[in-house]
Design a protein around this motif. Structure first.
Motif, PDB file in Angstrom:
ATOM      1  N   LEU A   1      11.150  27.685  -0.062  1.00 52.77           N
ATOM      2  CA  LEU A   1      11.107  28.912  -0.837  1.00 52.77           C
ATOM      3  C   LEU A   1      12.451  29.600  -0.740  1.00 52.77           C
ATOM      4  O   LEU A   1      13.094  29.591   0.304  1.00 52.77           O
ATOM      5  CB  LEU A   1      10.029  29.847  -0.295  1.00 52.77           C
ATOM      6  N   GLN A   2      12.838  30.215  -1.831  1.00 52.07           N
ATOM      7  CA  GLN A   2      14.098  30.930  -1.854  1.00 52.07           C
ATOM      8  C   GLN A   2      13.835  32.393  -2.135  1.00 52.07           C
ATOM      9  O   GLN A   2      12.878  32.745  -2.812  1.00 52.07           O
ATOM     10  CB  GLN A   2      15.019  30.389  -2.938  1.00 52.07           C
ATOM     11  N   THR A   3      14.706  33.246  -1.639  1.00 45.34           N
ATOM     12  CA  THR A   3      14.638  34.655  -1.980  1.00 45.34           C
ATOM     13  C   THR A   3      16.046  35.165  -2.201  1.00 45.34           C
ATOM     14  O   THR A   3      16.950  34.867  -1.431  1.00 45.34           O
ATOM     15  CB  THR A   3      13.912  35.482  -0.900  1.00 45.34           C
ATOM     16  N   THR A   4      16.214  35.882  -3.280  1.00 45.63           N
ATOM     17  CA  THR A   4      17.509  36.483  -3.568  1.00 45.63           C
ATOM     18  C   THR A   4      17.422  38.004  -3.519  1.00 45.63           C
ATOM     19  O   THR A   4      18.426  38.673  -3.700  1.00 45.63           O
ATOM     20  CB  THR A   4      18.016  36.049  -4.958  1.00 45.63           C
ATOM     21  N   GLU A   5      16.231  38.533  -3.295  1.00 42.81           N
ATOM     22  CA  GLU A   5      16.057  39.981  -3.251  1.00 42.81           C
ATOM     23  C   GLU A   5      16.693  40.552  -1.985  1.00 42.81           C
ATOM     24  O   GLU A   5      16.409  40.104  -0.876  1.00 42.81           O
ATOM     25  CB  GLU A   5      14.573  40.372  -3.281  1.00 42.81           C
ATOM     26  N   ALA A   6      17.539  41.539  -2.167  1.00 41.23           N
ATOM     27  CA  ALA A   6      18.214  42.176  -1.024  1.00 41.23           C
ATOM     28  C   ALA A   6      17.205  42.830  -0.086  1.00 41.23           C
ATOM     29  O   ALA A   6      17.459  42.961   1.112  1.00 41.23           O
ATOM     30  CB  ALA A   6      19.222  43.209  -1.529  1.00 41.23           C
ATOM     31  N   ALA A   7      16.053  43.225  -0.603  1.00 39.92           N
ATOM     32  CA  ALA A   7      15.041  43.904   0.213  1.00 39.92           C
ATOM     33  C   ALA A   7      14.302  42.966   1.154  1.00 39.92           C
ATOM     34  O   ALA A   7      13.635  43.423   2.091  1.00 39.92           O
ATOM     35  CB  ALA A   7      14.036  44.611  -0.701  1.00 39.92           C
ATOM     36  N   PHE A   8      14.410  41.651   0.943  1.00 36.27           N
ATOM     37  CA  PHE A   8      13.613  40.719   1.736  1.00 36.27           C
ATOM     38  C   PHE A   8      13.896  40.834   3.237  1.00 36.27           C
ATOM     39  O   PHE A   8      12.975  41.038   4.034  1.00 36.27           O
ATOM     40  CB  PHE A   8      13.839  39.274   1.278  1.00 36.27           C
ATOM     41  N   THR A   9      15.150  40.693   3.631  1.00 36.89           N
ATOM     42  CA  THR A   9      15.477  40.677   5.066  1.00 36.89           C
ATOM     43  C   THR A   9      15.088  41.980   5.760  1.00 36.89           C
ATOM     44  O   THR A   9      14.424  41.949   6.799  1.00 36.89           O
ATOM     45  CB  THR A   9      16.958  40.332   5.287  1.00 36.89           C
ATOM     46  N   PRO A  10      15.467  43.164   5.226  1.00 34.09           N
ATOM     47  CA  PRO A  10      15.065  44.378   5.940  1.00 34.09           C
ATOM     48  C   PRO A  10      13.555  44.592   5.993  1.00 34.09           C
ATOM     49  O   PRO A  10      13.035  45.117   6.982  1.00 34.09           O
ATOM     50  CB  PRO A  10      15.768  45.511   5.191  1.00 34.09           C
ATOM     51  N   LEU A  11      12.826  44.156   4.956  1.00 37.56           N
ATOM     52  CA  LEU A  11      11.374  44.291   5.007  1.00 37.56           C
ATOM     53  C   LEU A  11      10.758  43.293   5.981  1.00 37.56           C
ATOM     54  O   LEU A  11       9.828  43.627   6.720  1.00 37.56           O
ATOM     55  CB  LEU A  11      10.764  44.124   3.615  1.00 37.56           C
ATOM     56  N   TRP A  12      11.277  42.071   5.984  1.00 39.17           N
ATOM     57  CA  TRP A  12      10.792  41.065   6.931  1.00 39.17           C
ATOM     58  C   TRP A  12      11.008  41.557   8.371  1.00 39.17           C
ATOM     59  O   TRP A  12      10.117  41.447   9.217  1.00 39.17           O
ATOM     60  CB  TRP A  12      11.522  39.742   6.688  1.00 39.17           C
ATOM     61  N   GLU A  13      12.184  42.113   8.629  1.00 39.38           N
ATOM     62  CA  GLU A  13      12.487  42.646   9.967  1.00 39.38           C
ATOM     63  C   GLU A  13      11.600  43.842  10.300  1.00 39.38           C
ATOM     64  O   GLU A  13      11.172  44.004  11.447  1.00 39.38           O
ATOM     65  CB  GLU A  13      13.959  43.017  10.062  1.00 39.38           C
TER      66      GLU A  13
END
Length: 180
Positions: A1-13
């Motif tokens: 799976l790929q993600t290009t959304e900038a919000a992914f990493t801070p939300l995952w964290e």
């Protein structure tokens, strides 16, 4: 799976650290983004799109947010360990019920340089020699034009979109933006 959304990493964290966050969200049908406050419970992928599920503290209820509609940074608003996921919460079910219909699939006709585009070829509906030497005509399904145009642009000069025209223009815009 790929993600290009900038919000992914801070939300995952934030989910990992059990930390509340805030972000600006452009809801469908709204003319401008709104600031939202979330106690995130999970980040889920459905039909190639990423979603955050949690308690919207402004509304006092469970909400689902599509990551591609988050504009600007995701900022922590509280300490680690302060978010508690209620017993029995199923974040996958929350996204399934919110996004019950899969996005409509479209077909792209691509010219792919021989020996390149293996990630596209493995999902091809058809492959045949292209109109010019060293190229193949490859047909693939896609549903999210935004994500797919970025994916195609990552192949650089090894992939050319023949159809549809709106996808071709989106890839050209993506590559032009990279050059700028």
């Amino acid at each position: 799976l790929q993600t290009t959304e900038a919000a992914f990493t801070p939300l995952w964290e934030a989910v990992r650290d059990q930390r509340p966050v805030s972000f600006s969200y452009q809801a469908a049908g709204r003319s401008s983004p709104q600031q939202r406050h979330l106690e995130p419970w999970g980040v889920v992928n459905r039909h190639g799109r990423w979603y955050a599920v949690g308690l919207d503290t402004d509304r006092g209820e469970e909400r689902v947010f599509r990551l591609s509609r988050i504009t600007g940074p995701v900022s922590p608003t509280g300490g680690a360990g302060t978010v508690r996921v209620p017993d029995g919460v199923d974040v996958h079910q929350a996204v399934r019920s919110w996004d019950a219909e899969p996005p409509a699939q479209r077909t792209a006709v691509l010219l792919v340089r021989a020996g390149a585009g293996h990630g596209l070829r493995q999902f091809a509906l058809s492959q045949q020699p292209g109109g010019r030497p060293g190229w193949d005509r490859v047909e693939v399904h896609f549903s999210d034009r935004g994500w797919f145009c970025k994916h195609l642009a990552s192949f650089g000069a090894d992939v050319v979109v023949a159809e549809p025209a709106d996808l071709r223009e989106a890839v050209i815009d993506q590559l032009t933006g990279v050059l700028a």
